[in-house]
Design an enzyme around this catalytic site. Structure first.
Site, mmCIF file in Angstrom:
data_model
loop_
_atom_site.group_PDB
_atom_site.id
_atom_site.type_symbol
_atom_site.label_atom_id
_atom_site.label_comp_id
_atom_site.label_asym_id
_atom_site.label_seq_id
_atom_site.Cartn_x
_atom_site.Cartn_y
_atom_site.Cartn_z
ATOM 1 N N SER A 524 0.019 7.045 -1.423
ATOM 2 C CA SER A 524 1.261 6.786 -2.143
ATOM 3 C C SER A 524 1.959 8.117 -2.431
ATOM 4 O O SER A 524 2.304 8.829 -1.499
ATOM 5 C CB SER A 524 0.969 5.978 -3.409
ATOM 6 O OG SER A 524 2.136 5.403 -3.936
ATOM 7 N N HIS A 637 -0.250 -2.289 -0.501
ATOM 8 C CA HIS A 637 -0.351 -0.951 -1.087
ATOM 9 C C HIS A 637 -1.691 -0.738 -1.793
ATOM 10 O O HIS A 637 -2.058 0.401 -2.098
ATOM 11 C CB HIS A 637 0.814 -0.747 -2.067
ATOM 12 C CG HIS A 637 1.139 0.680 -2.353
ATOM 13 N ND1 HIS A 637 1.584 1.553 -1.388
ATOM 14 C CD2 HIS A 637 1.092 1.398 -3.502
ATOM 15 C CE1 HIS A 637 1.801 2.745 -1.920
ATOM 16 N NE2 HIS A 637 1.498 2.673 -3.210
#
Length: 663
Positions: A524, A637
């Site tokens: 991320s 994610h």
């Protein structure tokens, strides 16, 4: 014979302990134990333990996911959420045994169960389309699924039309439902194109408080207000001023005040969460932690997904203070916040306290703990003496045969004089006099925090013979408001220098670190920084970028948060200052990349969509640079924390093989 370290496949052995709830009389605790079932998927069951005798009783069984246990006020019944009927619904079970009974049958499932003070009714949340009735049941959903449907186009006019973990969004919104357990009658309390969450009953059971963004266009206004609904008159009152993010309301025992967590977004998403009280008569909102430069939440990162949501700020027995979790300098502790604004540590130590539950008399707590040696366990805390007793040993039966690498805390100074904190782990079977390669780990967020918690991934690298360096560059939580805000508008600036200064410090101070064999990885924001690093220095011999950002221009339009996160974090957007977005995009510097780069991305990641990885891959491949692209199906994610177990293992193996090849 020396013990072996923790391996990639040991992921399948972990038990994950979360959401401790103490019975009203303080004698028992119910909690969730999650395991990996048949090495394929997660399964979670409820367990109860006698706090005095430590008798442990498996309470629910099967291949289901049972979560969110909640005691009835008389301690005789436990509500919980389960997917055992096919969708997540609310169930109840007698504490004295017997079969669980299904309470809700909503077509779109149910969650967030809350008991009324008299135990005769409950609140829960269900998702509904506009004009959809709560009378539609699971059977209706199953029938519609069984009907063959032709593919149809997805049509939207909303700005927020997708979300990580959910994909393309249906026009459904979280509504509160009141259920009379004696008659079975269900009453929908809220409506409209808004999400309503964090519901709480007043002590007299006549009012309900909750959080919601009921502004004219919630997609454009990143706020959350606190509301109160009178259950008799159905009058809805907004209690906050639509200028901030306020959540987790809890009523005081006298029903005169609410405690809430939140902030006024002075620093957008980097604003510290504070503790507030709201007087329900005068509407006066008082911040109790305005002078405490600390984030009042658990924002510590671990890869075992131990959390189950914050209980908010929980009132003391006589309403003179509140119990909260807060994160500071690599630790999350349990604190008491007095209404006089005095702050006292209830349970501290070098660890992450990720959950807590209290008995109704506020004499004892059960806390969820992770530290460098303990992945996740429960401890009992006497709130009078502060004495602690360990209740569970969820992973000790197999960890006793493993060698765990313990991190050493390092404190050093950045090139501009700022004090920084990090940790350095030695390889398993470390020998004095030998040189070892080092892997630098960079956390996501960026407004999160590495901590004194257990990280399976770090142990895997240590077992394979690597040192592991992890630290909190500016932008991280744990070091005050100015520190966490310092990254905004400066991505790839002083945050990059902080990481490089950490590498310089350990290379110079620890002679076992081989400065010729350095690797770097992160996910991320950590993936963004990995991309940035390989475009700005050649000192790393291998890198692995995960679920990354490479191009802020496209991120703005393809991420589920890009349209506001870009402005929040870079302090501009593509319409106002396009050159700044390009300046902070790692792909701009792709011609400078020489470091072999492994790109890992989930196909269903809507937070940092896979096109971000695709752009980096194609740009490097076109230049014949050493690069490898690994795409993970059915993964969003959260791949590294809660993705499919096999794919989590594949991900770790891919990284281990990459670093082995180049380091």
């Amino acid at each position: 014979m020396s013990k072996s370290g923790i391996t990639v496949n040991d992921l399948l052995k972990f038990s994950f302990i979360s959401d401790p709830q103490v019975s009203p009389d303080g004698n028992w605790v119910v909690f969730v134990k999650r395991t990996i079932h048949k090495q394929k998927d997660y399964q979670s069951s409820l367990y109860v333990m006698n706090i005095q005798t430590r008798e442990l009783i498996p309470f629910t069984q099967g291949d289901n996911r049972d979560t969110s246990p909640r005691w009835s006020p008389d301690g005789k019944t436990i509500l919980f959420t389960s997917n055992r009927s096919g969708t997540n619904q609310i169930w109840k079970i007698s504490f004295h045994g017997g079969e669980a009974q299904q309470v809700t049958f909503f077509k779109n499932g149910a969650s967030q169960p809350v008991w009324s003070p008299d135990g005769r009714s409950i609140l829960c949340t269900t998702s509904l389309k506009e004009n959809q009735s709560i009378e539609e049941t699971e059977s209706d959903a199953k029938a519609s699924k069984e009907q063959e449907k032709e593919p149809e186009p997805y049509i939207t006019t909303r700005l927020k039309y997708k979300a990580n973990g959910q994909g393309l969004l249906e026009e459904k919104f979280s509504q509160l439902v009141f259920i009379d357990l004696e008659t079975g009658e269900k009453t929908q309390l809220t409506e409209g194109s808004y999400h309503h969450n964090n519901a709480a009953f007043s002590p007299d059971g006549k009012r309900v408080a909750f959080s919601a963004n009921r502004s004219e266009d919630p997609d454009f206004t990143m706020i959350s207000d606190i509301y109160e609904l009178d259950l008799n008159s159905k009058i809805l009152t907004k209690l906050t001023n639509s200028e901030g993010m306020y959540t987790a309301p809890n009523y005081s025992h006298d029903g005169k005040k609410l405690s809430i967590l939140g902030h006024n977004m002075e620093y957008k998403g980097a604003t510290l969460t504070r503790v507030w009280t709201l007087d329900l008569h005068s509407k006066e909102l008082i911040c109790l932690t305005g002078d405490w430069d600390t984030e009042v939440n658990d924002v510590a990162i671990n890869d075992l997904a131990t959390g189950a949501g914050s209980p908010g700020a929980v009132w003391t027995a006589n309403d003179d203070g509140l119990y909260v979790l807060a994160s500071e300098r690599g630790n999350t502790h349990l604190y008491h916040i007095g209404l006089d604004q005095r702050i006292t540590t209830v349970a501290g130590g070098k660890r992450q306290i990720y959950a807590f539950g209290l008995d109704q008399h506020r004499r004892q707590a059960v806390i969820g703990v992770s530290d460098p040696q303990i992945p996740c366990d429960l401890y009992h805390v006497s709130l009078d003496s502060r004495k602690e007793t360990r209740l569970t040993e969820a992973n000790q039966h197999w960890l006793l045969d493993k060698q765990v690498s313990l991190p050493d805390e390092i404190n050093f100074t950045a090139r501009d004089g700022l004090s920084l904190q990090g940790w350095l782990m030695k390889p398993v079977d470390f020998e004095e006099g030998k040189k070892y390669p080092l892997i630098v780990e960079i956390h996501g967020g960026p407004h999160m925090m590495y901590s004194n918690s257990f990280m399976h991934e770090f142990q895997v690298f240590a077992e394979k013979g690597y040192g592991v360096l992890f630290m909190n560059p500016r932008g991280s939580h744990g070091y005050g408001q100015e520190f966490v805000d310092a990254v905004r508008g400066d991505y790839g600036g002083k945050d990059y220098e902080d990481i490089m200064d950490a590498v310089d410090y350990v290379v110079e101070k620890f002679n076992w670190v081989d400065h010729e064999r350095l690797g770097v990885t992160g996910g991320s924001y950590g993936g963004f920084m990995t991309n940035w690093i390989v475009g700005h220095t050649h000192r790393f011999k291998a890198a692995a970028t995960q679920r990354s950002i490479s191009n802020w221009f496209s991120f703005y339009g393809v991420s589920d948060i890009g349209y506001f996160f870009t402005e929040w974090e870079l302090k501009t957007d593509k319409l106002d200052e396009p050159d700044k977005l390009w300046k902070h995009s790692p792909i701009r510097y792709v011609n400078e990349v020489e470091t072999p780069l492994l790109i890992i991305h989930g196909e269903e990641d809507h937070r940092c969509p896979i096109e971000q990885g695709e752009q980096m891959y194609v740009a490097l491949k076109h230049q014949h640079k050493p690069v490898k692209f690994v795409r993970f199906p059915e993964s969003d994610h959260e791949l590294s924390r809660s993705g499919k177990p096999k794919l989590r293992i594949d991900r770790l193996n891919e990284m281990a093989e990459w670093f082995e090849e180049y380091l």
